[in-house]
Design an enzyme around this catalytic site. Sequence first.
Site, PDB file in Angstrom:
ATOM      1  N   LYS A  53     -10.773 -16.053  -6.299  1.00  0.00           N
ATOM      2  CA  LYS A  53     -11.291 -15.846  -4.945  1.00  0.00           C
ATOM      3  C   LYS A  53     -12.441 -16.823  -4.674  1.00  0.00           C
ATOM      4  CE  LYS A  53      -9.831 -11.029  -4.857  1.00  0.00           C
ATOM      5  NZ  LYS A  53     -10.095  -9.620  -5.010  1.00  0.00           N
ATOM      6  N   GLN A  97     -15.109  -5.913  -6.325  1.00  0.00           N
ATOM      7  CA  GLN A  97     -13.814  -5.889  -7.014  1.00  0.00           C
ATOM      8  C   GLN A  97     -13.551  -4.510  -7.621  1.00  0.00           C
ATOM      9  OE1 GLN A  97     -11.578  -8.351  -6.917  1.00  0.00           O
ATOM     10  NE2 GLN A  97     -10.106  -7.326  -8.228  1.00  0.00           N
ATOM     11  N   ASP A 120     -12.440  -6.575   2.884  1.00  0.00           N
ATOM     12  CA  ASP A 120     -11.338  -5.952   2.133  1.00  0.00           C
ATOM     13  C   ASP A 120     -10.603  -4.913   2.992  1.00  0.00           C
ATOM     14  OD1 ASP A 120     -10.635  -6.627  -0.470  1.00  0.00           O
ATOM     15  OD2 ASP A 120     -12.452  -5.744  -1.322  1.00  0.00           O
TER      16      ASP A 120
HETATM   17  N1  GUN Z   1      -8.451  -4.786  -6.923  1.00  0.00           N
HETATM   18  C1  GUN Z   1      -7.121  -5.021  -6.786  1.00  0.00           C
HETATM   19  N2  GUN Z   1      -6.864  -5.546  -5.566  1.00  0.00           N
HETATM   20  C2  GUN Z   1      -8.050  -5.623  -4.922  1.00  0.00           C
HETATM   21  C3  GUN Z   1      -8.424  -6.081  -3.631  1.00  0.00           C
HETATM   22  O1  GUN Z   1      -7.609  -6.506  -2.787  1.00  0.00           O
HETATM   23  N3  GUN Z   1      -9.753  -6.017  -3.349  1.00  0.00           N
HETATM   24  C4  GUN Z   1     -10.673  -5.539  -4.235  1.00  0.00           C
HETATM   25  N4  GUN Z   1     -11.940  -5.485  -3.863  1.00  0.00           N
HETATM   26  N5  GUN Z   1     -10.347  -5.090  -5.433  1.00  0.00           N
HETATM   27  C5  GUN Z   1      -9.045  -5.150  -5.773  1.00  0.00           C
END
Ligand code: GUN
Length: 296
Positions: A53, A97, A120
């Site tokens: 990311k 995350q 998100d």
């Molecule tokens: N863990 C797995 N997928 C995601 C996501 O799209 N965003 C976040 N913050 N954590 C995740």
Amino acid sequence: MAATIIDGKQVAADMRAELKDKVAKLKEEGIVPGLAVVLVGDDPASRSYVTAKERACEELGIFSDDNRLAEDTSQEDLMALVDKLNNDAKINGILVQLPLPKHLNESEVLLAIDPNKDVDGFHPINVGKMVVGEDAFLPCTPHGIIHLLKRSGVELSGAEVVVVGRSNIVGKPIANMLIQKNDMGNATVTVCHTRTKDLASHTKRADIIIAAAGRPNTVTADMVKDGVVVIDVGVNRVEDATKKKGYRLVGDVDFEGVKEKASLITPVPGGVGPMTITMLLYNTVESAEKAAKSKT
Ligand code: GUN
């Protein structure tokens, strides 16, 4: 009939090129979108997602604020960091995350994120707006799936879609988005899960299957009809002594078997994954644009 492979990397690259132009234009107006990424602990999969990311942000010219915290970080310290990021004008998006280590209260953390920076789309305000069809940040993986389907020319209106999995991150939101009365939706959606009595009876009549169960071989060739469109959201590590890392990544779908019957199918890796990151960048740029507008 062997399926056409949906190339998520290519679709993501096209969208990122469009976003890069947008970021360059914003810079001419003195606006630099900023994304704060928060990772607590040392989970190897989470670490690699977060690194990807951050790298993607750099490629597009988005400011990336990297916050890596120790596994034993307290709830109080994490909440203080979220508060600081909420009040930082350079930050347009905050991503914590998931999953968080077990001692931390995930829902309290998500609730503390400013909904206007919730790129998100996990804050209950944004989830609620999505459900009632109001403008909101949409969660990245389901939003990416919709773009993949649309850019692959798949008709959603009236389609029989079977979603396998009911997570808050994928299953529930994709089902909601697909039933909306707009151009992302108008599908007829069935959500299957671990208590579904006869999964194959549902998947066999699906025009589109979205597999997000988190388990390899959840969908096999005998469970699908000819011409089905298959979106595989799974990312599972299976032991493989022939690989340097000792494992390989597989989805939730038996790719080799199902691709012989499907019309379109996403691979793992290289299908949904690149789209998730792209939609995060998309939401961050949108957030920066909204923040700039609200100042004028
Ligand atoms: N863990 C797995 N997928 C995601 C996501 O799209 N965003 C976040 N913050 N954590 C995740």
